[in-house]
Write a protein that holds these residues in place. Structure first.
Motif, PDB file in Angstrom:
ATOM      1  N   PHE A   1       0.886  -1.204  -0.043  1.00  0.00           N
ATOM      2  CA  PHE A   1      -0.061   0.106  -0.119  1.00  0.00           C
ATOM      3  C   PHE A   1       0.683   1.127  -0.143  1.00  0.00           C
ATOM      4  O   PHE A   1       0.416   2.320  -0.728  1.00  0.00           O
ATOM      5  CB  PHE A   1      -0.766  -0.086   1.287  1.00  0.00           C
ATOM      6  N   SER A   2       1.896   1.164   0.865  1.00  0.00           N
ATOM      7  CA  SER A   2       2.997   2.169   0.841  1.00  0.00           C
ATOM      8  C   SER A   2       3.388   2.800  -0.656  1.00  0.00           C
ATOM      9  O   SER A   2       3.530   3.948  -0.941  1.00  0.00           O
ATOM     10  CB  SER A   2       4.042   2.071   1.763  1.00  0.00           C
ATOM     11  N   THR A   3       3.698   2.030  -1.588  1.00  0.00           N
ATOM     12  CA  THR A   3       4.126   2.139  -2.712  1.00  0.00           C
ATOM     13  C   THR A   3       3.146   2.831  -3.703  1.00  0.00           C
ATOM     14  O   THR A   3       3.387   3.204  -4.699  1.00  0.00           O
ATOM     15  CB  THR A   3       4.607   0.702  -3.623  1.00  0.00           C
ATOM     16  N   MET A   4       1.973   2.506  -3.380  1.00  0.00           N
ATOM     17  CA  MET A   4       0.800   3.050  -4.237  1.00  0.00           C
ATOM     18  C   MET A   4       0.395   4.669  -3.570  1.00  0.00           C
ATOM     19  O   MET A   4      -0.671   5.026  -3.827  1.00  0.00           O
ATOM     20  CB  MET A   4      -0.380   2.288  -4.231  1.00  0.00           C
ATOM     21  N   SER A   5       1.253   5.306  -3.002  1.00  0.00           N
ATOM     22  CA  SER A   5       0.859   6.462  -2.475  1.00  0.00           C
ATOM     23  C   SER A   5       0.528   7.565  -3.373  1.00  0.00           C
ATOM     24  O   SER A   5      -0.197   8.321  -3.079  1.00  0.00           O
ATOM     25  CB  SER A   5       2.230   7.137  -1.608  1.00  0.00           C
ATOM     26  N   ASN A   6       0.786   7.399  -4.638  1.00  0.00           N
ATOM     27  CA  ASN A   6       0.541   8.461  -5.663  1.00  0.00           C
ATOM     28  C   ASN A   6      -0.832   8.043  -6.509  1.00  0.00           C
ATOM     29  O   ASN A   6      -1.027   8.463  -7.603  1.00  0.00           O
ATOM     30  CB  ASN A   6       1.510   8.711  -6.676  1.00  0.00           C
ATOM     31  N   GLN A   7      -1.503   6.620  -6.131  1.00  0.00           N
ATOM     32  CA  GLN A   7      -2.523   6.107  -6.856  1.00  0.00           C
ATOM     33  C   GLN A   7      -3.679   5.668  -5.977  1.00  0.00           C
ATOM     34  O   GLN A   7      -3.674   4.671  -5.832  1.00  0.00           O
ATOM     35  CB  GLN A   7      -1.861   4.703  -7.559  1.00  0.00           C
ATOM     36  N   PRO A   8      -4.167   6.748  -5.356  1.00  0.00           N
ATOM     37  CA  PRO A   8      -5.285   6.570  -4.373  1.00  0.00           C
ATOM     38  C   PRO A   8      -6.510   5.626  -4.844  1.00  0.00           C
ATOM     39  O   PRO A   8      -6.947   4.665  -4.106  1.00  0.00           O
ATOM     40  CB  PRO A   8      -5.789   7.816  -4.201  1.00  0.00           C
ATOM     41  N   GLU A   9      -6.786   5.716  -6.165  1.00  0.00           N
ATOM     42  CA  GLU A   9      -7.961   4.771  -6.764  1.00  0.00           C
ATOM     43  C   GLU A   9      -7.452   3.382  -6.746  1.00  0.00           C
ATOM     44  O   GLU A   9      -8.194   2.608  -6.312  1.00  0.00           O
ATOM     45  CB  GLU A   9      -8.326   5.321  -8.031  1.00  0.00           C
ATOM     46  N   ARG A  10      -6.132   3.334  -7.229  1.00  0.00           N
ATOM     47  CA  ARG A  10      -5.733   1.945  -7.473  1.00  0.00           C
ATOM     48  C   ARG A  10      -5.533   1.300  -5.969  1.00  0.00           C
ATOM     49  O   ARG A  10      -5.597   0.092  -5.711  1.00  0.00           O
ATOM     50  CB  ARG A  10      -4.319   1.898  -8.067  1.00  0.00           C
ATOM     51  N   ARG A  11      -5.148   2.132  -5.023  1.00  0.00           N
ATOM     52  CA  ARG A  11      -5.121   1.606  -3.506  1.00  0.00           C
ATOM     53  C   ARG A  11      -6.407   1.241  -2.942  1.00  0.00           C
ATOM     54  O   ARG A  11      -6.435   0.022  -2.345  1.00  0.00           O
ATOM     55  CB  ARG A  11      -4.336   2.582  -2.947  1.00  0.00           C
ATOM     56  N   SER A  12      -7.332   1.905  -3.352  1.00  0.00           N
ATOM     57  CA  SER A  12      -8.600   1.671  -2.818  1.00  0.00           C
ATOM     58  C   SER A  12      -9.151   0.128  -3.479  1.00  0.00           C
ATOM     59  O   SER A  12      -9.786  -0.511  -2.706  1.00  0.00           O
ATOM     60  CB  SER A  12      -9.663   2.795  -3.124  1.00  0.00           C
ATOM     61  N   ARG A  13      -8.978   0.202  -4.656  1.00  0.00           N
ATOM     62  CA  ARG A  13      -9.442  -1.323  -5.268  1.00  0.00           C
ATOM     63  C   ARG A  13      -8.468  -2.410  -4.506  1.00  0.00           C
ATOM     64  O   ARG A  13      -9.403  -3.411  -4.386  1.00  0.00           O
ATOM     65  CB  ARG A  13      -9.030  -1.093  -6.737  1.00  0.00           C
ATOM     66  N   ALA A  14      -7.333  -2.075  -4.568  1.00  0.00           N
ATOM     67  CA  ALA A  14      -6.511  -3.193  -3.764  1.00  0.00           C
ATOM     68  C   ALA A  14      -7.009  -3.495  -2.308  1.00  0.00           C
ATOM     69  O   ALA A  14      -7.171  -4.841  -1.878  1.00  0.00           O
ATOM     70  CB  ALA A  14      -5.078  -2.643  -3.776  1.00  0.00           C
ATOM     71  N   LEU A  15      -7.643  -2.532  -1.663  1.00  0.00           N
ATOM     72  CA  LEU A  15      -8.042  -2.713  -0.301  1.00  0.00           C
ATOM     73  C   LEU A  15      -9.189  -3.655  -0.304  1.00  0.00           C
ATOM     74  O   LEU A  15      -9.456  -4.387   0.340  1.00  0.00           O
ATOM     75  CB  LEU A  15      -8.436  -1.308   0.235  1.00  0.00           C
ATOM     76  N   LEU A  16     -10.075  -3.218  -1.234  1.00  0.00           N
ATOM     77  CA  LEU A  16     -11.377  -3.651  -1.438  1.00  0.00           C
ATOM     78  C   LEU A  16     -11.129  -5.425  -2.079  1.00  0.00           C
ATOM     79  O   LEU A  16     -11.779  -6.337  -1.325  1.00  0.00           O
ATOM     80  CB  LEU A  16     -12.348  -3.227  -2.428  1.00  0.00           C
ATOM     81  N   GLN A  17     -10.346  -5.510  -2.803  1.00  0.00           N
ATOM     82  CA  GLN A  17      -9.825  -7.004  -3.231  1.00  0.00           C
ATOM     83  C   GLN A  17      -9.399  -7.599  -2.105  1.00  0.00           C
ATOM     84  O   GLN A  17      -9.863  -8.889  -1.807  1.00  0.00           O
ATOM     85  CB  GLN A  17      -9.129  -6.862  -4.348  1.00  0.00           C
ATOM     86  N   SER A  18      -8.244  -7.380  -1.242  1.00  0.00           N
ATOM     87  CA  SER A  18      -7.704  -7.951  -0.236  1.00  0.00           C
ATOM     88  C   SER A  18      -8.756  -8.131   0.825  1.00  0.00           C
ATOM     89  O   SER A  18      -8.666  -9.327   1.424  1.00  0.00           O
ATOM     90  CB  SER A  18      -6.474  -7.203   0.284  1.00  0.00           C
ATOM     91  N   THR A  19      -9.567  -7.344   0.974  1.00  0.00           N
ATOM     92  CA  THR A  19     -10.691  -7.408   2.128  1.00  0.00           C
ATOM     93  C   THR A  19     -11.607  -8.546   1.931  1.00  0.00           C
ATOM     94  O   THR A  19     -11.897  -9.663   2.525  1.00  0.00           O
ATOM     95  CB  THR A  19     -11.538  -6.082   2.412  1.00  0.00           C
ATOM     96  N   GLN A  20     -11.944  -8.886   0.339  1.00  0.00           N
ATOM     97  CA  GLN A  20     -12.879  -9.780   0.060  1.00  0.00           C
ATOM     98  C   GLN A  20     -12.172 -11.084  -0.225  1.00  0.00           C
ATOM     99  O   GLN A  20     -12.584 -12.210   0.723  1.00  0.00           O
ATOM    100  CB  GLN A  20     -13.250  -9.429  -1.660  1.00  0.00           C
ATOM    101  N   MET A  21     -10.719 -11.293  -0.454  1.00  0.00           N
ATOM    102  CA  MET A  21     -10.064 -12.345  -0.439  1.00  0.00           C
ATOM    103  C   MET A  21      -9.811 -12.910   0.658  1.00  0.00           C
ATOM    104  O   MET A  21      -9.817 -14.088   1.190  1.00  0.00           O
ATOM    105  CB  MET A  21      -8.900 -12.311  -1.307  1.00  0.00           C
ATOM    106  N   THR A  22      -9.444 -11.966   1.840  1.00  0.00           N
ATOM    107  CA  THR A  22      -9.163 -12.338   3.312  1.00  0.00           C
ATOM    108  C   THR A  22     -10.188 -13.093   3.928  1.00  0.00           C
ATOM    109  O   THR A  22     -10.386 -14.031   4.520  1.00  0.00           O
ATOM    110  CB  THR A  22      -8.560 -11.207   4.049  1.00  0.00           C
ATOM    111  N   SER A  23     -11.539 -12.399   3.414  1.00  0.00           N
ATOM    112  CA  SER A  23     -12.694 -12.832   4.196  1.00  0.00           C
ATOM    113  C   SER A  23     -13.090 -14.387   3.408  1.00  0.00           C
ATOM    114  O   SER A  23     -13.362 -15.247   4.276  1.00  0.00           O
ATOM    115  CB  SER A  23     -13.968 -12.197   3.852  1.00  0.00           C
TER     116      SER A  23
END
Length: 481
Positions: A273-295
């Protein structure tokens, strides 16, 4: 670096991290039941109580400085040396403080029997904190293969030392040897893997530059520590060391899925997530996907524990621990409720929302302490576990609301990523539990019941996932390829 290369790198590092956790899980799955059969609940309880003090003081000693090294824009050898010598100095001071105040701390915990143990554990601090800089360098470089290797080696050495000592009749010393052996091997391995050799230099300005962010992270880690460890302190003070030992064994066993998937995932997500500091939309998509996959991955394991808790406790730990199967089941449910939150803390750390993390962690700690205290008073050990289940429902909802708001994720998308995997896991667990209750008079063998429950749960959950999560499963398979 383009998106596909970044995704492959993140997936590869998650794979290495999870692989190490699988190996550690296998070792614990073998060593913990063996030790449980050789040692008493009270012996587990006294060591668990001592380790609470160690981990608490380590949070203070580290002060979140390693997180600052991971998040920094570039590596700076002088800053690394500054953090190393700061950690080592604080570790020695904390060790001396604990050594000379062990009697007071043991009485404060309600376990005066642990005084001698705390004096021994005082020598762990320099070993643990001495490895912080090397560990943060591997995380920053996304070199999780090397971190995985030394994590596994340290666990192997610790498990062998513990089992050998237990077989030799050394009692509680088996668990002490395990802690020291694992810590020494991990420290030496990480220093070798990074080729990091500290030099005699120190910079107060660079320490101050790190301290603002790091102190908020340390505050949040401290509050989370209270949330995770306060139930054991409440049990020790109100119910005694035997119940504390039963809680510790059940908690370790129920936490194995988290150690395999969640801890490995969180270790990778923070630098990712730290490497995506200049890509907030992409970081949000990664958050959503990682949350779903973890669950999807964790929820069936944890709720499945609840379904097969009774035969599992008897098969794995033996008849002397069978009475604690409700504790195992309820602790697994409490952890299962929190599975969507696995990516939330790395996201808040990486996006600089340490203040949000701190206030939410503080509120969580207060609620957990009050809830478990009331539960222990009303219904003993089972009451504590029930309280954790109830509290975690509200914590999970609150966490999701805060993080999805920060990430600007639409509530409907957030709910969809959480509700379907959790709902499917709960339905699967209920069906398996009903089946086992029906089958117990027909199948008196606990090992057979355990196999029947595990097999049925796998089939039922797989069908539910194919019916409700085809898109997510396709994404997971694509990422694996």
């Amino acid at each position: 670096m383009d998106n596909s290369r970044t995704s492959r790198k993140i997936a590869r590092n998650i794979g290495w991290s999870v692989l190490s956790k699988v190996a550690v899980f296998s070792l614990k799955f073998i060593s913990v039941p063996i030790l449980a059969r050789l040692l008493t609940p009270a012996e587990f309880g006294v060591v668990a109580t001592g380790m609470i003090v160690v981990f608490f003081l380590l949070l203070i000693g580290g002060a979140g400085l390693s997180a600052g090294l991971i998040r920094a824009e570039r590596e700076d050898p002088e800053t690394q040396d500054t953090v190393f010598w700061t950690n080592l100095t604080v570790a020695c001071a904390l060790g001396l403080l604990l050594y000379f105040n062990a009697a007071f701390v043991a009485r404060l915990l309600g376990a005066p029997e642990a005084e001698w143990l705390l004096r021994i554990f005082a020598f762990l601090f320099p070993i643990y904190l001495g490895a912080d800089v090397a560990s943060s360098l591997l995380s920053r470089r996304m070199a999780f293969a090397r971190d995985a290797f030394w994590s596994v080696v340290s666990e192997i050495v610790g498990a062998i030392a513990a089992i050998a000592a237990a077989l030799a009749g050394l009692g509680v010393w088996a668990l002490i040897f395990q802690q020291f052996a694992s810590a020494v091997v991990r420290w030496a391995g990480l220093m070798f893997a990074t080729r990091y050799v500290p030099r005699l230099r120190f910079s107060f300005p660079k320490l101050r530059a790190l301290f603002g962010y790091s102190s908020r992270i340390a505050g949040a880690d401290f509050a989370n520590f209270i949330s995770f460890q306060s139930p054991l302190i409440v049990i020790t003070r109100l119910l005694g060391l035997t119940d504390a030992g039963a809680f510790t064994v059940a908690n370790r066993f129920s936490d194995l899925p988290n150690q395999i998937v969640l801890s490995g995932l969180m270790g990778v997500l923070f630098p990712a997530f730290s490497t995506m500091s200049n890509q907030p939309e992409r970081r949000s998509r990664a958050l959503l996907q990682s949350t779903q996959m973890t669950s999807i991955l964790l929820a069936p394991m944890l709720f499945g524990y609840w379904a097969v808790a009774e035969p599992a406790m008897n098969v794995v730990f033996g008849p002397q621990w069978t009475y604690a199967w409700p504790v195992l089941g309820l602790l697994a449910v409490a952890k299962g409720i929190m599975t969507p939150c696995g990516s939330f803390i790395p996201f808040l750390k990486a996006t600089g929302h340490a203040g949000v993390l701190w206030w939410f962690a503080l509120a969580r700690a207060i609620v957990v302490v009050i809830g478990t205290w009331i539960g222990a008073k009303l219904d003993g050990l089972v009451g504590v576990c029930l309280a954790l289940c109830i509290v975690n429902i509200f914590i999970m909802i609150g966490y999701a609301a805060v993080v999805f708001s920060v990430a600007r994720i639409h509530p409907r998308a957030g709910i969809h990523s959480v509700a379907l995997p959790l709902g499917s896991a709960v339905l699967m667990a209920v069906l398996v539990r009903l089946l086992l209750d029906y089958a117990r008079p027909i199948i008196p063998s606990d090992p057979v019941l355990l196999l029947v429950g595990a097999g049925t749960g796998t089939v039922v959950y797989s069908l539910l996932m194919l019916a409700t999560q085809r898109e997510a499963l396709s994404s997971l398979l694509a990422l694996r390829r």
